[in-house]
Write a protein that holds these residues in place. Structure first.
Motif, PDB file in Angstrom:
ATOM      1  N   ASP A 172       0.820  -1.220   0.000  1.00 46.00           N
ATOM      2  CA  ASP A 172       0.000   0.000   0.000  1.00 46.00           C
ATOM      3  C   ASP A 172       0.850   1.265   0.000  1.00 46.00           C
ATOM      4  OD1 ASP A 172      -2.009  -1.888   0.346  1.00 46.00           O
ATOM      5  OD2 ASP A 172      -3.224  -0.542   1.579  1.00 46.00           O
ATOM      6  N   ASP A 174       1.789   3.023   2.472  1.00 46.81           N
ATOM      7  CA  ASP A 174       1.420   4.001   3.496  1.00 46.81           C
ATOM      8  C   ASP A 174       2.233   3.791   4.766  1.00 46.81           C
ATOM      9  OD1 ASP A 174       0.186   1.567   4.026  1.00 46.81           O
ATOM     10  OD2 ASP A 174      -1.578   2.477   4.924  1.00 46.81           O
ATOM     11  N   THR A 175       2.154   4.777   5.661  1.00 53.08           N
ATOM     12  CA  THR A 175       2.915   4.772   6.901  1.00 53.08           C
ATOM     13  C   THR A 175       1.964   4.739   8.086  1.00 53.08           C
ATOM     14  OG1 THR A 175       4.719   6.020   5.890  1.00 53.08           O
ATOM     15  CG2 THR A 175       4.578   6.070   8.297  1.00 53.08           C
ATOM     16  N   ASN A 304      -3.588   6.264  -0.706  1.00 49.37           N
ATOM     17  CA  ASN A 304      -2.935   7.372  -0.022  1.00 49.37           C
ATOM     18  C   ASN A 304      -1.540   6.946   0.424  1.00 49.37           C
ATOM     19  OD1 ASN A 304      -2.467   9.801   1.279  1.00 49.37           O
ATOM     20  ND2 ASN A 304      -3.444   9.139   3.169  1.00 49.37           N
ATOM     21  N   SER A 305      -0.531   7.492  -0.226  1.00 43.34           N
ATOM     22  CA  SER A 305       0.853   7.144   0.083  1.00 43.34           C
ATOM     23  C   SER A 305       1.763   8.302  -0.259  1.00 43.34           C
ATOM     24  CB  SER A 305       1.283   5.905  -0.714  1.00 43.34           C
ATOM     25  OG  SER A 305       2.689   5.749  -0.689  1.00 43.34           O
ATOM     26  N   ASP A 306       2.729   8.563   0.622  1.00 43.46           N
ATOM     27  CA  ASP A 306       3.761   9.559   0.357  1.00 43.46           C
ATOM     28  C   ASP A 306       5.110   8.893   0.111  1.00 43.46           C
ATOM     29  OD1 ASP A 306       2.121  11.874   0.674  1.00 43.46           O
ATOM     30  OD2 ASP A 306       2.202  11.598   2.846  1.00 43.46           O
TER      31      ASP A 306
END
Length: 375
Positions: A172, A174-175, A304-306
């Motif tokens: 994914d 994500d954090t 949603n990922s940075d």
């Protein structure tokens, strides 16, 4: 065919009919939006030169390690390297493993005993799941990044309890809320284990160290086969944990150790990482550019990922494979991630961004993707 082969063929046919059949693919000349080589170290001429020099500086090193580290395969070079890496990530000690899979398997299968508890994020890597299964501990999973769900499982825990999460999730991107997870874990007297495999690179020290949590996190896994461009892994923690794993982690004890060349590659990758500011900035800029170019309001959402890992969910194997094939035919190496690797209904294409991807290639890739995500 034998009875066993008939059974195997039946299982393979079932996988083919469900659209989940896997095949190996050789390397290609496609533009890389697939690999975990986030900083370009695996293809770095500078790193290759550093490795060659380091090997030349040790002319008596062997081609192979000759055995397990507890027999003939240990080197002072390996022990010194463990100390260097542990200090880099601000941990007291570390133990090298041949892969991240081996490290998670060895840690979790040996750590928790009968009557203890392991609690896993539901999206944790397969290596952690397999390690937990091999232990005799009670096992629970909690909803992804959900503190309330984690607390509900912590209330059920018995014995020594270990909570296992990733700092950047491999599928994914994500954090998790690491500090919140750590606080609730400590509230119940449990121990947090963090898999940093996909964080190191974008975050040179990993997120645990970057957030100043290494003195509170029980163990951290760092792998070398992704942003560091090599192979292998290290489990970081206390010196007593290192001693314990040396004595009880079967995936460490009963395997041939890494060769000198592999160890030299790891050491030189860390040296290069210390001066990789330009590559890290390029990677961050490329992540930002890709997210800006992809349509956010669409039939098929961008998760949603940075991080370097960006995923668009197409919700079934056939659609994910169709889009991946289109992108490959256009010259971009993008792969479909299908069930059972991810849960049914979350099948996707997974785009891995790198420091070496050009703005032009990112824009072209995004333009093609945008043609299909509203279809």
């Amino acid at each position: 065919m034998t009875a066993a082969e008939i059974h195997l063929k039946k299982k393979l046919d079932e996988r083919k009919s469900s659209g989940a059949y896997r095949t190996l693919k050789p390397e290609s000349a496609l533009i890389d939006f697939c690999s975990n080589d986030y900083l370009g170290f695996a293809r770095s001429a500078i790193l290759k030169h550093l490795i060659d020099q380091e090997v030349q500086n040790h002319p008596h090193s062997l081609n192979g390690s000759t055995g397990s580290r507890l027999l003939s395969g240990n080197l002072q070079y390996a022990e010194d390297l463990e100390k260097i890496i542990a200090a880099h990530h601000q941990y007291p000690a570390g133990l090298l493993f041949n892969s991240g899979y081996d490290a998670n398997l060895g840690l979790l299968s040996s750590l928790a005993q009968r009557g203890d508890t392991i609690i896993l994020d539901e999206l944790i890597h397969a290596s952690a799941i397999d390690g937990a299964r091999l232990s005799y501990a009670n096992r629970y999973s909690f909803k992804h990044n959900d503190i309330e769900s984690l607390e509900a499982k912590l209330k059920l825990a018995k014995g020594n309890c270990y909570v296992v999460v990733e700092s950047i999730y491999s599928m994914d991107g994500d954090t998790p809320p690491l500090l919140d997870i750590l606080n609730i874990t400590e509230k119940y007297g449990a121990h947090l284990i963090v898999d940093e495999a996909h964080a190191v690179g974008l975050h040179p020290l990993g997120l645990v160290t970057e957030l100043g949590l290494s003195n509170r996190v029980f163990a951290s896994l760092v792998t070398f086969g992704k942003a560091l461009g090599g192979h292998g892994a290290i489990m970081l923690g206390s010196d007593i944990l290192r001693q314990y794993l040396t004595n009880f982690a079967r995936s460490f004890i009963y395997t041939t150790s890494a060769s000198f060349h592999q160890l030299a590659s790891i050491k030189m990758a860390y040296r290069l990482l210390n001066s990789a500011e330009e590559e890290i900035i390029s990677l961050k800029n490329n992540i930002k550019l890709f997210k800006e170019q992809i349509k956010q309001e669409s039939t098929y959402p961008l998760l949603n990922s940075d991080s370097s890992i960006q995923c668009i969910v197409f919700r079934n194997n056939d659609k994910a494979r169709e889009i991946a094939n289109i992108l490959q035919n256009k010259g971009f190496d993008v792969r479909a991630i299908v069930s059972p690797t991810v849960a049914v209904g979350t099948e996707r294409i997974r785009i891995c961004l790198h420091s070496f991807n050009t703005a032009s290639d990112i824009n072209k890739l995004a333009t093609i993707i945008n043609q299909f995500i509203n279809a």
